[in-house]
Scaffold this active site. Structure first.
Site, PDB file in Angstrom:
ATOM      1  N   GLU A   1      -6.440   8.045  -0.270  1.00 46.50           N
ATOM      2  CA  GLU A   1      -6.138   9.262  -1.244  1.00 46.50           C
ATOM      3  C   GLU A   1      -6.862   9.069  -2.566  1.00 46.50           C
ATOM      4  OE1 GLU A   1      -2.141  10.442  -2.250  1.00 46.50           O
ATOM      5  OE2 GLU A   1      -2.947  12.224  -3.414  1.00 46.50           O
TER       6      GLU A   1
ATOM      7  N   ARG B   1       3.312  -3.522   5.139  1.00 48.22           N
ATOM      8  CA  ARG B   1       2.549  -3.518   3.918  1.00 48.22           C
ATOM      9  C   ARG B   1       2.224  -4.969   3.385  1.00 48.22           C
ATOM     10  NH1 ARG B   1       2.350   1.720   1.552  1.00 48.22           N
ATOM     11  NH2 ARG B   1       1.448   0.880  -0.347  1.00 48.22           N
TER      12      ARG B   1
ATOM     13  N   LYS C   1      -0.103   2.362  -7.257  1.00 46.26           N
ATOM     14  CA  LYS C   1      -1.363   3.008  -8.080  1.00 46.26           C
ATOM     15  C   LYS C   1      -0.842   3.726  -9.114  1.00 46.26           C
ATOM     16  CE  LYS C   1      -3.969   4.598  -4.169  1.00 46.26           C
ATOM     17  NZ  LYS C   1      -4.001   5.868  -3.383  1.00 46.26           N
TER      18      LYS C   1
HETATM   19  P1  ATP Z   1      -0.088   3.061  -3.282  1.00 49.07           P
HETATM   20  O1  ATP Z   1       1.426   3.149  -2.866  1.00 49.07           O
HETATM   21  O2  ATP Z   1      -0.263   1.618  -3.918  1.00 49.07           O
HETATM   22  O3  ATP Z   1      -0.271   4.060  -4.185  1.00 49.07           O
HETATM   23  P2  ATP Z   1      -1.015   4.436  -1.114  1.00 49.07           P
HETATM   24  O4  ATP Z   1      -0.322   3.962   0.337  1.00 49.07           O
HETATM   25  O5  ATP Z   1      -0.458   5.836  -1.693  1.00 49.07           O
HETATM   26  O6  ATP Z   1      -1.062   3.136  -1.842  1.00 49.07           O
HETATM   27  P3  ATP Z   1      -3.350   5.431   0.117  1.00 49.07           P
HETATM   28  O7  ATP Z   1      -4.762   5.935  -0.406  1.00 49.07           O
HETATM   29  O8  ATP Z   1      -2.521   6.663   0.767  1.00 49.07           O
HETATM   30  O9  ATP Z   1      -2.384   4.515  -0.789  1.00 49.07           O
HETATM   31  O10 ATP Z   1      -3.652   4.164   1.336  1.00 49.07           O
HETATM   32  C1  ATP Z   1      -4.882   4.511   2.133  1.00 49.07           C
HETATM   33  C2  ATP Z   1      -4.273   3.303   3.501  1.00 49.07           C
HETATM   34  O11 ATP Z   1      -4.028   2.039   2.874  1.00 49.07           O
HETATM   35  C3  ATP Z   1      -3.120   3.862   4.102  1.00 49.07           C
HETATM   36  O12 ATP Z   1      -3.183   3.825   5.386  1.00 49.07           O
HETATM   37  C4  ATP Z   1      -2.118   3.106   3.459  1.00 49.07           C
HETATM   38  O13 ATP Z   1      -1.123   2.858   4.434  1.00 49.07           O
HETATM   39  C5  ATP Z   1      -2.787   1.843   3.178  1.00 49.07           C
HETATM   40  N1  ATP Z   1      -2.187   0.802   2.315  1.00 49.07           N
HETATM   41  C6  ATP Z   1      -1.798   1.273   1.231  1.00 49.07           C
HETATM   42  N2  ATP Z   1      -1.348   0.101   0.448  1.00 49.07           N
HETATM   43  C7  ATP Z   1      -1.141  -0.802   1.227  1.00 49.07           C
HETATM   44  C8  ATP Z   1      -0.536  -2.282   1.391  1.00 49.07           C
HETATM   45  N3  ATP Z   1       0.207  -2.753   0.240  1.00 49.07           N
HETATM   46  N4  ATP Z   1      -0.651  -3.071   2.443  1.00 49.07           N
HETATM   47  C9  ATP Z   1      -1.516  -2.348   3.468  1.00 49.07           C
HETATM   48  N5  ATP Z   1      -1.891  -1.222   3.679  1.00 49.07           N
HETATM   49  C10 ATP Z   1      -1.851  -0.443   2.558  1.00 49.07           C
HETATM   50 MG    MG Z   2      -0.666   7.726  -0.870  1.00 41.20          MG
END
Ligand code: ATP
Ligand code: MG
Length: 601
Positions: free
Chosen positions: A62, A305, A315
Site C-alpha cells: 500500500e 512476518r 509504518k
Molecule cells: P505495516 O504493518 O508495517 O504497515 P503492511 O503489512 O501494512 O505493513 P503493506 O504495504 O500492506 O504493509 O505490505 C505489502 C506486503 O508486504 C504484504 O504482502 C505484507 O504482508 C508484506 N509485509 C509487510 N510487513 C511485513 C513483515 N514484517 N514481514 C514480512 N512481510 C511483510
Molecule cells: Mg497494509
C-alpha cells in the site's frame, strides 16, 4: 511472541543459529539455496501436477509509507520464487484506500524493489480495476450474494456478534435484487453521504469466522483518489479488492503474512462467486481498458512476518518517528526503512542473505537483530575493500625519520581475495593513530602501544614508544616513537613476533572526514512493548548517532557514494549516498566488526 533463533524449522528449512562459524555458514547457505520451504514445495507440486504450467506472484504494497526490512522478506519471496520457477511477479500498488497515499511513496517503492535486485513483469495499481470491481459487485447483487445495508457502523458491530456469540442478520439483508441494484448504483452516483450505507457480501452471520459474517465490500467515501480523482464516491474494501486483483492478474500463488490466514475463506469466496474466468462481460470491461486478463484461480498462502528486536517496524510508528523528528527522515540511516538501511550501508545481497537464513515458516517470532547485522558483516567481509581510517586521532611522530620523509607502501585491498588488487598508501614521519590504541596506564593484557612498549604499524614496521607530549590539562597529544629499520617490509626483521598491530594514516596525506557513528536506535530489545506504560520514545538510544572528524587514507576518500569499505580494525563504513564527495568525504558506520551488544545483553 518469543525471542528465538531464526526459523523455527517447522517446514524442514534448516534451523540456523546466529553465531555460525565460516564453514558452517557455507554449508547452511548451500542448504538454503536448495530452498525446501513449504511455499516452494507447493509451487513445485503445482507445476509437477500440471495445476499450473507457469506461476505468477505479486508484491502488493500500500503506497502509504516507505518499505521496511519486513517488506524485504515479502519482496524476496514474491519476486524470488517467481524467478526461481521461471514465472513472473507483478508490482501492484494497493491503492484502494484514498487516504493519504503519496506519489513520493510510489517512487520510493519502485526504487527499493529494484535496489533489492528485482524487476517486475507488470506495474499495476489496484485502482486500475475499479470498474471491474464495481461490475463484479453488481454481479454479486444479481446472484443474491450481496446487499446494500443501511445500518450504521455501530449497529453493524452490534449485529456482528463476538467470538463466542453468533451474529444476527441485518434487517436489510433480504432486500430484493432490484432494490439493491438501484441503491448500489445510487451509491456509485454519489447520492448518499459517507457512512450511510455499505454494500455487504451475504455469507453467513453465524459463521465461526467473523470475517464471513456479511463483511462490507464497498463503503461510501467522498474522497479524491490520487489516480482516479473524483470519479468514485465508493471504494472497495481490502479483502474484496485484493482477491479480485489477484484473479484479474492471473496470480497463481498469492503470498501474504499470517494475519490474513482468517481472511482466506473470504478471499476464496470472492474469487469463486465473481468467477471472472466465466464472466465475459466482466473480462470485457478490462480488455476495453487495455488491461490483459489471464485466468487463474489464485491461491493465498500465508507465512510469518519478519520481526526483529531493537527495531520498530510498523509504518504508522515509523511515520510518527519522522513527524516527531526523532530521526532526520525516512532515509535516516537509523531507520529500518529500506531507504534508511541502504543509506546506512546495508547491501541488497546482505538482505537477501538474511532472508534466506531466516527461512519461511508459519510461526511468528521475534528474531534477534544480530541475524540482520551478521548477514551484513558476512556479506561485506567478502565484498568490501580494506582501507585505513582513524576515528579519534592521536598524533604519532617517528622521530628517527627525516622531516620530509615520504614513501609509498603497497597494500592488498583484501586479505582473502587477490582479485581486489593492490593500492598505494603514503607513509611519512607524522601519522594519526587511534587514540584508544595508546594507553598511558595500560590495563592488564593491553597489547597495543604504551610508553616503552613496541607495536607493529600495519604494513610499515615495528615502533618503540619513547616519549609522550601532554597539553596543559595532562592529555596526551603526541606520542614519539622510533621505527625499527630492520622491521620494515622486506627486511630480515619484518616478521619479528610482536603482540599488537595498529592502523594509522599519514597526517600529511590523510583526508579529514566526517564520520557518522551510527548505533541501534533503541536501547531495549522490545521498544514496541507498551505494557509498562512507556512507549518506544522512552527507549531511544541517546548515542545512536555520533558525528566525529576522523582521517582516512587518500584511496578511501575517492570512494564513490554508496561504496562500502572496511576500515581495518574499526568496522564497515559506507560513503554517504547523498553527502559524500572525494573532497569532503562523509562515511556512515554500517556495522562494527563484532557484535558489541552481545556482551551488554
Ligand atoms: P505495516 O504493518 O508495517 O504497515 P503492511 O503489512 O501494512 O505493513 P503493506 O504495504 O500492506 O504493509 O505490505 C505489502 C506486503 O508486504 C504484504 O504482502 C505484507 O504482508 C508484506 N509485509 C509487510 N510487513 C511485513 C513483515 N514484517 N514481514 C514480512 N512481510 C511483510
Ligand atoms: Mg497494509
Amino acid at each position: 511472541m518469543s525471542v528465538s533463533s531464526p526459523n523455527p524449522a517447522v517446514d524442514g528449512t534448516p534451523r540456523i543459529p546466529a553465531d555460525l562459524k565460516a564453514s558452517e555458514k557455507q554449508a547452511s547457505d548451500a542448504l538454503a539455496s536448495e530452498k525446501k520451504d513449504f511455499i516452494r514445495q507447493i509451487v513445485r507440486d503445482d507445476l509437477a501436477s500440471g495445476r499450473h504450467v507457469a506461476i505468477r506472484t505479486r508484491f502488493p504494497p500500500e503506497p502509504n509509507g516507505y518499505l521496511h526490512i519486513g517488506h524485504a522478506k515479502a519482496i524476496c519471496l514474491d519476486f524470488g520464487i517467481a524467478a526461481e520457477f521461471g514465472g513472473d511477479c507483478n508490482l501492484r500498488l494497493d491503492d484502494t484506500n484514498p487516504a493519504k497515499e503519496d506519489p513520493e511513496y510510489v517512487r520510493a517503492i519502485q526504487d527499493d524493489v529494484r535496489w533489492l535486485g528485482f524487476d517486475w513483469h507488470d506495474l499495476r495499481h489496484a485502482s486500475d480495476y475499479f470498474e471491474v470491481f464495481y461490475l463484479s459487485a453488481e454481479k454479486l447483487i444479481r446472484q443474491g450474494d450481496a446487499f446494500v445495508c443501511d445500518l450504521s457502523a455501530d449497529e453493524v458491530r452490534e449485529y456482528r456478534g463476538s467470538l463466542t456469540e453468533p451474529g444476527r442478520n441485518s434487517p436489510f439483508s433480504d432486500r430484493g435484487i432490484e432494490e439493491n441494484l438501484d441503491l448500489f448504483r445510487r451509491m456509485r452516483a454519489g447520492e448518499f453521504a459517507d457512512g450511510t450505507r455499505t454494500l455487504r457480501a451475504k455469507i453467513d452471520m453465524t459463521s465461526g469466522n467473523i470475517n464471513l459474517r456479511d463483511p462490507a465490500i464497498y463503503r461510501i467515501k467522498h474522497v479524491e483518489h490520487q489516480n482516479t480523482g473524483n470519479a468514485w464516491p465508493i471504494y472497495p474494501m481490502y479483502d474484496y479488492a485484493h482477491s479480485l486483483s489477484d484473479a484479474v492478474e492471473g496470480i497463481t500463488h498469492s503470498l501474504c503474512t499470517l494475519e490474513f490466514e482468517d481472511h482466506r475463506p473470504l478471499y476464496d469466496w470472492c474469487v469463486d462467486r465473481v468467477d471472472l474466468a466465466n464472466s465475459p462481460e466482466l473480462v470485457k470491461s478490462l480488455t476495453d481498458k487495455g488491461l490483459p486478463f489471464e485466468a487463474a484461480k489464485p491461491r493465498q498462502i500465508e507465512f510469518s512476518r519478519l520481526n526483529f528486536n531493537f527495531l520498530v517496524m510498523s509504518k504508522r510508528k515509523l511515520l510518527a518517528m519522522v513527524n516527531d523528528k526523532l530521526v532526520d527522515g525516512w532515509d535516516d540511516p537509523r531507520m529500518p526503512t529500506l531507504q534508511g538501511i541502504r543509506r546506512r550501508g546495508y547491501t541488497p545481497s546482505a538482505l537477501r542473505l538474511m532472508v534466506d537464513r531466516v527461512g519461511i515458516s508459519k510461526q511468528n517470532s521475534l528474531l534477534d537483530i544480530s541475524i540482520l547485522e551478521g548477514a551484513l558483516r558476512d556479506d561485506l567481509d567478502s565484498a568490501a575493500p580494506r582501507r585505513m581510517g582513524v576515528i579519534e586521532p592521536l598524533k604519532l611522530i617517528l622521530t628517527n625519520l627525516a622531516d620530509e620523509h615520504t614513501e609509498t607502501l603497497h597494500f592488498s585491498n583484501h586479505p582473502k581475495d587477490e582479485s581486489f588488487g593492490m593500492r598505494e598508501v603514503p607513509f611519512a614521519r607524522e601519522l594519526w593513530i587511534e587514540r584508544e590504541d595508546f594507553a598511558e596506564i595500560p590495563p592488564p593484557g593491553f597489547k597495543r602501544l604504551k610508553l616503552d612498549g613496541d607495536v607493529r604499524l600495519r604494513g610499515a614496521g615495528i615502533i618503540h614508544c619513547d616519549a609522550v607530549v601532554k597539553d596543559a590539562d595532562g592529555t596526551v597529544i603526541e606520542v614519539h616513537c622510533t621505527l625499527d629499520p630492520a622491521s620494515r617490509p622486506g627486511m630480515e626483521g619484518a616478521n619479528r613476533k610482536i603482540k599488537g598491530t595498529i592502523h594509522w594514516v599519514s597526517a600529511a596525506h590523510a583526508i579529514a572526514t566526517e564520520i557518522r557513528l551510527y548505533d541501534r536506535l533503541f536501547t531495549v530489545a522490545d521498544p514496541d512493548n507498551d505494557d509498562d506504560g512507556k512507549t518506544y520514545v522512552d527507549y531511544l538510544n541517546p548515542d545512536s548517532r555520533k558525528v566525529v572528524t576522523g582521517y582516512v587514507e587518500p584511496s578511501a576518500a575517492t570512494a564513490t557514494p554508496e561504496q562500502s569499505l572496511q576500515f581495518e580494525r574499526v568496522g564497515y563504513f559506507v560513503a554517504d549516498r547523498y553527502d559524500h564527495t572525494p573532497e569532503a568525504p562523509v562515511f556512515n558506520r554500517s556495522v562494527t566488526l563484532r557484535d558489541t551488544w552481545a556482551s551488554k545483553a
